[in-house]
Design a protein around this motif. Structure first.
Motif, short mmCIF file in Angstrom:
data_model
loop_
_atom_site.label_atom_id
_atom_site.label_comp_id
_atom_site.label_asym_id
_atom_site.label_seq_id
_atom_site.Cartn_x
_atom_site.Cartn_y
_atom_site.Cartn_z
N GLU A 85 0.84 -1.24 0.08
CA GLU A 85 0.04 0.00 0.05
C GLU A 85 0.70 1.10 -0.11
OE1 GLU A 85 -3.24 2.61 -0.08
OE2 GLU A 85 -2.98 0.40 -0.32
N ASP A 86 1.96 1.39 0.87
CA ASP A 86 2.78 2.54 1.05
C ASP A 86 3.49 2.52 -0.59
OD1 ASP A 86 4.54 4.31 2.32
OD2 ASP A 86 6.22 2.71 1.67
N LEU A 87 3.78 1.36 -1.30
CA LEU A 87 4.49 1.61 -2.62
C LEU A 87 3.49 1.94 -3.56
CD1 LEU A 87 6.78 -1.54 -2.74
CD2 LEU A 87 7.53 0.94 -2.42
N ALA A 88 2.42 1.59 -3.53
CA ALA A 88 1.24 2.21 -4.37
C ALA A 88 0.94 3.61 -4.17
CB ALA A 88 -0.05 1.35 -3.82
N GLN A 89 0.89 4.22 -2.97
CA GLN A 89 0.82 5.71 -2.75
C GLN A 89 1.87 6.53 -3.42
OE1 GLN A 89 -0.03 6.42 1.33
NE2 GLN A 89 -1.78 5.23 1.28
N LYS A 90 3.01 5.79 -3.05
CA LYS A 90 4.17 6.45 -3.72
C LYS A 90 4.28 6.53 -5.20
CE LYS A 90 7.35 5.70 0.28
NZ LYS A 90 8.51 4.90 0.46
N ALA A 91 3.89 5.40 -5.74
CA ALA A 91 3.96 5.41 -7.12
C ALA A 91 2.90 6.39 -7.62
CB ALA A 91 3.61 3.95 -7.75
N ALA A 92 1.65 6.55 -7.07
CA ALA A 92 0.86 7.40 -7.38
C ALA A 92 1.19 8.87 -7.60
CB ALA A 92 -0.58 7.38 -6.82
N GLY A 93 1.91 9.26 -6.34
CA GLY A 93 2.54 10.33 -6.18
C GLY A 93 3.42 10.78 -7.50
N ILE A 94 4.53 9.76 -7.45
CA ILE A 94 5.39 10.02 -8.78
C ILE A 94 4.64 10.02 -9.89
CG2 ILE A 94 7.19 8.58 -10.07
CD1 ILE A 94 8.10 7.34 -7.41
N ALA A 95 3.61 9.33 -10.25
CA ALA A 95 2.76 9.34 -11.38
C ALA A 95 2.32 10.69 -11.70
CB ALA A 95 1.90 8.24 -11.71
N ARG A 96 1.92 11.25 -10.46
CA ARG A 96 1.35 12.78 -10.39
C ARG A 96 2.19 13.79 -10.82
NH1 ARG A 96 0.98 17.08 -7.13
NH2 ARG A 96 -0.89 18.30 -7.04
N MET A 97 3.35 13.59 -10.02
CA MET A 97 4.39 14.52 -10.46
C MET A 97 5.05 14.50 -11.80
SD MET A 97 6.89 14.44 -7.14
CE MET A 97 6.96 12.72 -6.83
N GLN A 98 5.04 13.31 -12.72
CA GLN A 98 5.44 13.01 -13.98
C GLN A 98 4.39 13.79 -14.84
OE1 GLN A 98 5.64 8.60 -14.12
NE2 GLN A 98 7.83 8.80 -14.47
N ARG A 99 3.08 13.60 -14.78
CA ARG A 99 1.93 14.45 -15.26
C ARG A 99 2.35 16.06 -15.07
NH1 ARG A 99 -1.38 10.54 -12.99
NH2 ARG A 99 -2.15 12.27 -11.55
#
Length: 256
Positions: A85-99
Motif C-alpha cells: 500500500e505504501d509503494l502504491a501511494q508513492k507510485a501514484a505520487g510519482i505518476a502525478r509529478m510526472q504528469r
C-alpha cells in the motif's frame, strides 16, 4: 573467506554505517584480525542477503532488520500488505509529478516559442490571488498556504494595471474548481478576452517592458487596454550571467 566492512557494504549496496548498525543490533558479528581490520565471515554475509532482499523491495534497513529478527509469523502478510500500500501511494505520487512535469515542460516550451512570435488569442478564464500591491503585502496567509500547496497548477503571476502592479498567484478557473481552492473577496476573476499572447524575459522584481507587445498589437490595428497578465514559467541564467525570468504574457487589446 573473510570480508571487510567496505566490501560488505559495496556488495549489498549498503553504507558502512548500515553494516555497523546491524552489527550493533546483534544481527551480524565481526571479528578483529591480527592486522586490526574488522572482518565478517561467509555466514554473516549470508545473513545480509536476507536484509538486502527486503531492502530491494522498498523496506528500510531498520524495517528489514526487524522483519528478519523480530517479526511474528502471523504478522508477515500484514507487514507485506502495508508495504504494498505504501509503494502504491508513492507510485501514484510519482505518476502525478510526472504528469505535472510534462505539463510544465509543455508550458515552458510554449513560452520559449512565443518569444518574438506573439499571437492574438482569447485568454483562458483565470483566478488571481494578490499577495502584494506595489510591493505592499496584501494577502490572507491561510488562503495563500492552500494556493502554495496547489503548485504547480497555481503559478507565480502578476497583473499590471496602469502604474499599479499586483503580485501573487494565478490558476486557471477549471483547475481552481478541481482543487477546491477557498473563496475570498480578494480574489480577482479574469474573464476570457482577446489578448496578445507572448513572452517576455526580464530580471526578477523588475517592471516588465510591454512595449514590444504593444507595438505588435498596434501594427495590426489593435490598442492595448492598459492591463497585462504575466505568468512566470521559468528562471534561467542569461549569457551575461544575469538571472532572468521567462513570463508567459496576456495583453488585453481592443479596437481603437
Amino acid at each position: 573467506m573473510a570480508y571487510r566492512v567496505g566490501e560488505m557494504a559495496e556488495l549489498f549496496g549498503l553504507t558502512t554505517e548500515g553494516i555497523r548498525y546491524l552489527e550493533k543490533r546483534g544481527f551480524i558479528r565481526s571479528r578483529r584480525e591480527s592486522n586490526g581490520y574488522r572482518t565478517y565471515s561467509y555466514t554473516e554475509k549470508a545473513k545480509l542477503k536476507h536484509i538486502r532482499n527486503l531492502c530491494s523491495m522498498g523496506f528500510s534497513l531498520k524495517e528489514a532488520e526487524r522483519m528478519v529478527t523480530d517479526l511474528p509469523r502471523d504478522d508477515i502478510l500484514s507487514v507485506l500488505d502495508a508495504k504494498l500500500e505504501d509503494l502504491a501511494q508513492k507510485a501514484a505520487g510519482i505518476a502525478r509529478m510526472q504528469r505535472m512535469l510534462t505539463e510544465h515542460r509543455a508550458l515552458v516550451d510554449r513560452a520559449l516559442q512565443l518569444k518574438g512570435n506573439s499571437e492574438l488569442i482569447s485568454c483562458p478564464e483565470m483566478i488571481f490571488l494578490p499577495t502584494a500591491v506595489n510591493d505592499t503585502p496584501y494577502h490572507d496567509h491561510s488562503i495563500e498556504k492552500e494556493w502554495v500547496a496547489a503548485m504547480p497548477l497555481a503559478v507565480l503571476a502578476a497583473i499590471y494595471d496602469g502604474n499599479d502592479i499586483r503580485r501573487g498567484m494565478m490558476v486557471k478557473a477549471h483547475d481552481a474548481d478541481t482543487l477546491a481552492l477557498p473563496a475570498s473577496d480578494s480574489l480577482i476573476h479574469i474573464q476570457p478576452q482577446l489578448c496578445v499572447h507572448g513572452a517576455l524575459e526580464t530580471p526578477p522584481h523588475q517592471r516588465r517592458d510591454i512595449r514590444p507587445l504593444v507595438q505588435w498589437a498596434e501594427a495590426r490595428g489593435w490598442r492595448a487596454t492598459g492591463r497585462m497578465y504575466c505568468l512566470m514559467r521559468m528562471s534561467f541564467k542569461a549569457p551575461d550571467a544575469q538571472i532572468q525570468e521567462l513570463d508567459e504574457v496576456y495583453l488585453p487589446v481592443e479596437k481603437p
